[in-house]
Design an enzyme around this catalytic site. Structure first.
Site, PDB file in Angstrom:
ATOM      1  CB  SER A   1      -0.935  -0.018   1.037  1.00  0.00           C
ATOM      2  OG  SER A   1      -0.278   0.031   2.218  1.00  0.00           O
ATOM      3  CE1 TYR A   2       1.634   7.566  -1.889  1.00  0.00           C
ATOM      4  CE2 TYR A   2       1.138   7.838   0.094  1.00  0.00           C
ATOM      5  CZ  TYR A   2       1.276   8.818  -1.200  1.00  0.00           C
ATOM      6  OH  TYR A   2       2.198  10.001  -1.271  1.00  0.00           O
ATOM      7  N   PRO A   3       3.917   4.434   0.909  1.00  0.00           N
ATOM      8  CG  PRO A   3       5.351   4.148   0.003  1.00  0.00           C
ATOM      9  CD  PRO A   3       3.642   3.993   0.059  1.00  0.00           C
TER      10      PRO A   3
END
Length: 619
Positions: free
Chosen positions: A276-278
């Site tokens: 997922s978006y980090p």
């Protein structure tokens, strides 16, 4: 439908302000600013403008945080260039679960102008303050000659300098540390072929005579009495869901990568669809997320697949929830499975860490039983503790945490007396704290509001790039017993009794300021500003005021005026006391090359840092 990559626009001063002159630095506090589309984003902006000509509405799906809101306003501006009559709405979402996305699409809202204004103010301040102080200190120090005269930019940033300040403060705590001798009493008793060590509740004393008198009283009493026996269940909690700050800290600690490298890999894994978006501050999963579906994708792995399957077979636990939710992104977690063998070595390690952290969050806490025996020996209290790990649970998939069974305790009974097998008066010395490690530095930045989860790694990289600090691996974890009474290690004083606990996980990067880095912080401190530019307080206050803008309690104009006035006062004071700054830095021009060369050879030789490295021998 189209997309953007980060901010579309940038800010700069008009051409008449491009020339660097000391006499014009102060003008930059009020000089006009030009905002335009960045050259490398012109094609993106033109595409949005072109698409808008054939559209009736603009639906923005940028991140639901301050930066995302500002990027949304840039998209709106580019779209209005093609069609000023567009209806503009934005979606409010924090994850990409289908139901969540549909709900966001059905409930659009206007852009939050307050968040847009907060970011616009921050961008303008960063430009003005960075330009004013960077130009001033570069021109002042270049005039000293030597290595500084080689067109070297000595940059300033309102986040960059406090980051450097943390490193320099720790350096002086180490440099000025004065070890102190202490004494302690340890009692050992052998029973049932087991040696039990009882530790003194006082821990230690710094007065030898007092320690000797107490020790002699213990010996005179001869018998020890069991006053308390406690057995109770205990647990080691599974970790919280993963945030950006934690990923950077733990990546440095366990994966032996600097934070910038960790984030670069995490972004690559995100762009490829594996995680997922980090960049997120959220440490709680939305109740509507189908976590079991994500776990199921990991069952095919040879290493952690069996544990994932056990979770699906009934061992699943809803992850703990932390206190943070940025309402923009979920915690970092695996989105799809990729065979580790198909990834590069470093990519594989980061991906594995993210997966194992996620599976650990969905597992049960580790369970154990703790036993504590308390004895009274000559009116002094001593304690022995034991731990028996009964169920490892999340530890089976998360090797980064350690929780092992300790010494086993034989049978004791409350009220019984016994003659200890051995009692000793020991002595030792306090040891200094270690130089600042990257996990520690990130923690300090996070606690003091220096940078965001998305920019901390950049600020750390910048002070390394500017050669304000150098790094060395700290080997072997701890450095002896830390001091105990809090540090008095100010720059001008003695180190005092106290150290901080060193990282215990092995080799991590630690920061040592170069002569230039120390000179900059010491130079500004010597001026006597109300709030030093090397301290985090001014930037932390900026962050608080930006939140007030977002909450509607402060206007952008008021924020800009207040902040610029603070920094203008600091600049005027610096100009008035510039000779002090020159005096502190003048020796730098003579000794920097020698200091850096000596430091280089020390680093190459991997000399233990327990032996103090006096980087400022000629400072």
């Amino acid at each position: 439908m189209t997309s953007v990559i980060g901010h579309l626009t940038g800010t700069e001063f008009p051409s008449q302000y491009k020339k660097w002159q000391i006499s014009t630095c102060q003008q930059l506090f009020e000089a006009p600013i030009i905002t335009s589309v960045d050259k490398d984003k012109e094609s993106i902006a033109n595409n949005i403008t072109q698409q808008a000509r054939f559209s009736k509405a603009l639906f923005i799906w940028t991140d639901c945080d301050r930066e995302g809101e500002h990027i949304g306003s840039e998209v709106r501006q580019a779209a209005f260039a093609g069609n000023p009559r567009l209806e503009v709405k934005r979606a409010v979402f924090s994850n990409t679960e289908r139901a969540h996305v549909l709900r966001a699409a059905q409930n659009p809202i206007p852009l939050d102008e307050r968040q847009v204004n907060a970011v616009a103010a921050r961008i303008e301040l960063d430009l003005r303050l960075g330009a004013v102080f960077t130009r001033f200190q570069t021109l002042i120090l270049q005039a000293l000659g030597g290595d500084l005269a080689n067109d070297r930019v000595i940059s300033y940033g309102s986040c960059q300098f406090p980051t450097l300040g943390f490193v320099v403060d720790r350096y002086f705590r180490v440099k000025n540390f004065v070890p102190e001798q202490f004494w302690s009493i340890k009692v050992m008793h052998r029973r049932e072929d087991m040696d039990v060590t009882f530790l003194w509740r006082r821990h230690r004393l710094f007065d030898r005579m007092s320690a000797v008198i107490i020790f002699e009283r213990c010996l005179a009493a001869r018998l020890a009495k069991v006053t308390k026996l406690q057995k109770k269940p205990t647990s080691k909690w599974r970790p919280l869901p993963l945030t950006t700050v934690e990923l950077q800290k733990l990546g440095s600690r366990f994966l032996r990568m600097d934070s910038q490298r960790v984030m670069k890999i995490a972004e690559d894994l995100y762009n490829k669809g594996w995680i997922s978006y980090p960049r997120t501050e959220t440490d709680q999963f939305d109740q509507g997320m189908d976590l079991r579906r994500l776990i199921e994708k990991q069952t095919q792995d040879d290493a952690w697949g069996p544990h994932a399957q056990e979770l699906l077979n009934g061992a699943f636990r809803q992850p703990r929830g932390g206190r943070n939710n940025d309402q923009a992104h979920p915690p970092i977690h695996p989105v799809n499975y990729v065979a580790p063998g198909s990834l590069e070595a470093d990519d594989r390690r980061v991906y594995e860490f993210v997966v194992r952290r996620f599976l650990a969050c969905c597992s049960d806490d580790a369970k154990g039983e703790s036993t504590t025996v308390e004895i009274e020996f000559g009116s002094e209290v001593f304690l022995a503790s034991g731990l028996l790990v009964l169920q490892k649970n999340y530890l089976l998939v998360y090797p980064y945490d350690k929780w092992e069974s300790s010494q086993q305790l034989p049978q004791f009974t409350v009220g019984e007396t016994f003659e200890p097998t051995e009692a000793n008066l020991t002595e030792g010395k306090t040891t200094p704290p270690g130089y600042l490690t990257e996990p520690e530095l990130i923690s300090l930045m996070d606690a003091n509001g220096i940078g965001t989860d998305a920019t901390m790694a950049e600020h750390i990289a910048k002070i390394k790039e500017r050669e304000y600090v150098m790094t060395q691996s700290r080997g072997g974890g701890g450095r002896g017993e830390p001091g105990g009474r809090g540090s008095r290690g100010s720059r001008g004083g003695r180190g005092g009794r106290g150290g901080s606990n060193a990282e215990s996980s092995g080799s991590v990067q630690q920061f040592i300021p170069t002569t230039l880095g120390v000179a900059l912080i010491e130079g500004y401190d010597s001026i006597g500003l109300d709030t030093s530019l090397g301290k985090p307080f001014l930037r932390k206050e900026m962050e608080i005021k930006m939140k007030e803008i977002c909450a509607g309690r402060k206007s952008r104009n008021d924020f800009m005026q207040e902040t610029l006035e603070q920094y203008r006062d600091a600049f005027v004071r610096t100009q008035q006391q510039v000779e002090l700054l020159r005096a502190v830095c003048s020796s730098l021009a003579r000794t920097m090359k020698k200091s850096l060369t000596a430091m280089f050879y020390r680093l190459v030789a991997n000399t233990s840092l327990v032996k103090e490295v006096d980087l400022l021998a000629e400072y």
